[in-house]
Design an enzyme around this catalytic site. Structure first.
Site, PDB file in Angstrom:
ATOM      1  N   ASP A  86      -5.784   2.818  -3.806  1.00 12.90           N
ATOM      2  CA  ASP A  86      -7.097   2.743  -3.158  1.00 12.90           C
ATOM      3  C   ASP A  86      -7.424   4.006  -2.373  1.00 12.90           C
ATOM      4  O   ASP A  86      -8.573   4.406  -2.266  1.00 12.90           O
ATOM      5  CB  ASP A  86      -7.253   1.480  -2.292  1.00 12.90           C
ATOM      6  N   ASP A 122      -2.325   6.921  -3.321  1.00 14.10           N
ATOM      7  CA  ASP A 122      -1.298   6.158  -2.614  1.00 14.10           C
ATOM      8  C   ASP A 122      -0.737   5.059  -3.525  1.00 14.10           C
ATOM      9  O   ASP A 122      -1.146   4.920  -4.678  1.00 14.10           O
ATOM     10  CB  ASP A 122      -1.826   5.613  -1.281  1.00 14.10           C
ATOM     11  N   ASP A 131      -0.938   1.902  -4.004  1.00 16.32           N
ATOM     12  CA  ASP A 131      -1.722   0.879  -4.705  1.00 16.32           C
ATOM     13  C   ASP A 131      -3.096   1.398  -5.147  1.00 16.32           C
ATOM     14  O   ASP A 131      -3.964   0.612  -5.532  1.00 16.32           O
ATOM     15  CB  ASP A 131      -1.840  -0.411  -3.884  1.00 16.32           C
ATOM     16  N   SER A 147       0.817  -1.215   0.000  1.00 16.42           N
ATOM     17  CA  SER A 147       0.000   0.000   0.000  1.00 16.42           C
ATOM     18  C   SER A 147       0.851   1.266   0.000  1.00 16.42           C
ATOM     19  O   SER A 147       1.616   1.500  -0.918  1.00 16.42           O
ATOM     20  CB  SER A 147      -0.965  -0.042   1.185  1.00 16.42           C
TER      21      SER A 147
HETATM   22 MG    MG Z   1      -3.437   1.651  -0.232  1.00 16.25          MG
END
Ligand code: MG
Length: 452
Positions: free
Chosen positions: A241, A237, A239, A95
């Site tokens: 999300d 961010d 990844d 993440s």
């Molecule tokens: Mg994330």
């Protein structure tokens, strides 16, 4: 919380706390519990191809077939697990963590992170030595699948493409050298927006501004908004999300407020609906939702808890104060590209600058702080905290949340990762919220000192 699974998946420093052997073993355990058809995706970290191969190998070894979706944002993989009718998925990502980290997030057949109960089952099997390997002629097959186009069309279909396109809106994006640069700019241009990007090259060392967007590190996005006259800025961010929004003046908008704005718009179309959020979110959301005849369903802090509450109860909107928003009509998980598309829809409908729409949201002041607290004292602290106050409304769903009669509140939670207790507070004005933080920091400090 399990021994390996944290707030969201398993994470650690690569080749030290999080190894290829762990990735392979956890994937084998997950595959044997979740089912035969499994999606695998990865972010753009330097170690992600290595970890991806370990995950694929673990899944194949227990007879799962792997749909390898390559580099893509987590919400893209999550949506595709559901829409392709797969049994689950494993996303290789840490993440927003620094580049030396990696990890996995595991999805169930509904395309949402697995429940805490399933995490426990996977860990138990893993620590017992893992599942039995498949015989040689029963190991799984792997195939590469390209899913990004399907996902982009699904996001775009949730908004009025014609209306948005007709407005000539401009979007500035800071994808932070992460995988959202493969998707988010394409969603914006498919909606007819002018697209301007910074940190849009995939680079697993995150040289631009790190992989976590914060109001402090989005200076390049602010400059881009100023240079291009963009109507909306979005910082994503690692990844893809979570996102931090910026208005046309380059002011960062915290997650509470973008959630309130989207909730206000959504409830205008669907009056009386329920919005799910964690107990650290601003009361401003509840004000907006109540004004529209709706209700807030409060859950523990953690995006998995929000998503799972949405799925279990059939609620269609959720979010967190840190910039993760779940739009159920598309898919009940955090999704930065979907949030951007919704904001473009709102700007197109309301025909006013984002800064004005945000200024109409209820105004509260928030503050956060922390007090050192040895891990072994945390439970005792939690037990004693409610006794320190009288005449207050006490909620013990997650830590202790105390609400005053004027609506101001303080939440005290032991950290899941550090030897500290965190304090969150909110009030109508800055002076009151700082007084609350000072008071409870002092009370908490004395309580902890008294236990040592
Ligand atoms: Mg994330």
């Amino acid at each position: 919380m399990g021994r390996l699974f944290g707030t969201n998946g398993v994470r650690g420093v690569v080749n030290r706390d999080f190894t290829v052997e762990m990735a392979q073993g956890l994937a084998a355990s997950a595959g044997s519990i979740l089912g035969k058809e499994m999606a695998v995706g990865r972010d753009a970290r330097i170690s992600s191809p290595m970890v991806r191969d370990a995950v694929v190998s673990g899944l194949l070894s227990v007879g799962c077939d792997v749909h390898d979706m390559g580099a893509l944002p987590t919400p893209t993989l999550q949506y595709m697990v559901k829409s392709l009718g797969l049994d689950g998925g494993v996303m290789v990502t840490a993440s927003h963590n620094p580049p030396q980290f990696n990890g996995i997030k595991v999805m169930a057949a509904d395309g949402v992170e697995i429940s805490r109960a399933t995490e426990d089952r996977i860990e138990e099997l893993y620590f017992k030595g893992g599942p039995e390997a498949a015989p040689w002629n029963m190991v799984g097959h792997v195939r590469d699948v390209d899913v990004v186009e399907t996902y982009i069309e699904a996001v775009v279909s949730q908004v009025d493409r014609k209306l948005v396109s007709s407005r000539g809106l401009k979007v500035a994006l800071d994808t932070g050298n992460g995988v959202s640069c493969l998707v988010t700019p394409r969603v914006a241009s498919r909606l007819g927006a002018g697209v301007y990007t910074v940190n849009a090259e995939l680079d697993g060392s995150f040289p631009g501004r790190g992989s976590e967007p914060t109001p402090e590190n989005l200076g390049a996005l602010r400059d881009l908004i100023e240079a291009t006259g963009a109507d909306l800025g979005v910082g994503l961010d690692g990844d893809g999300d979570r996102s931090i929004i910026m208005d046309e003046k380059g002011e960062a908008v915290w997650g509470d407020k973008s959630l309130s704005l989207i909730a206000d718009w959504y409830l205008g179309r669907h009056p009386g609906e329920t919005v799910v959020t964690s107990i650290s979110t601003s009361k401003g959301l509840e004000d907006v939702v109540n004004r529209r005849g709706g209700r807030v369903h409060w859950v523990r802090v953690g995006s998995v808890d929000v998503s799972r509450a949405m799925v279990e109860n059939g609620y269609l909107l959720g979010g967190e104060e840190n910039g993760g928003i779940m739009y159920g009509p598309h898919h009940p998980v955090r999704d930065g590209a979907m949030v951007m598309a919704l904001l473009l829809q709102i700007l197109a409908e309301r025909r006013r600058p984002l800064s004005e729409l945000i200024a109409e949201q209820p105004i509260y002041s928030k503050a956060k702080d922390k007090v050192e607290c040895p891990n072994e004292l945390k439970e005792e602290v939690l037990r004693k905290l409610p006794g320190l106050v009288e005449g207050l409304d006490v909620d013990t769903m997650d830590g202790v949340k105390l609400t005053n009669s004027d609506g101001s509140w303080v939440l005290i939670r032991p950290s899941g990762t550090e030897p500290v207790c965190r304090l969150y507070a909110e009030a109508r004005d800055k002076a009151t919220v700082m007084a609350i933080i000072d008071e409870y920091k002092d009370r908490l400090g004395r309580l902890i000192a008294g236990l040592q």
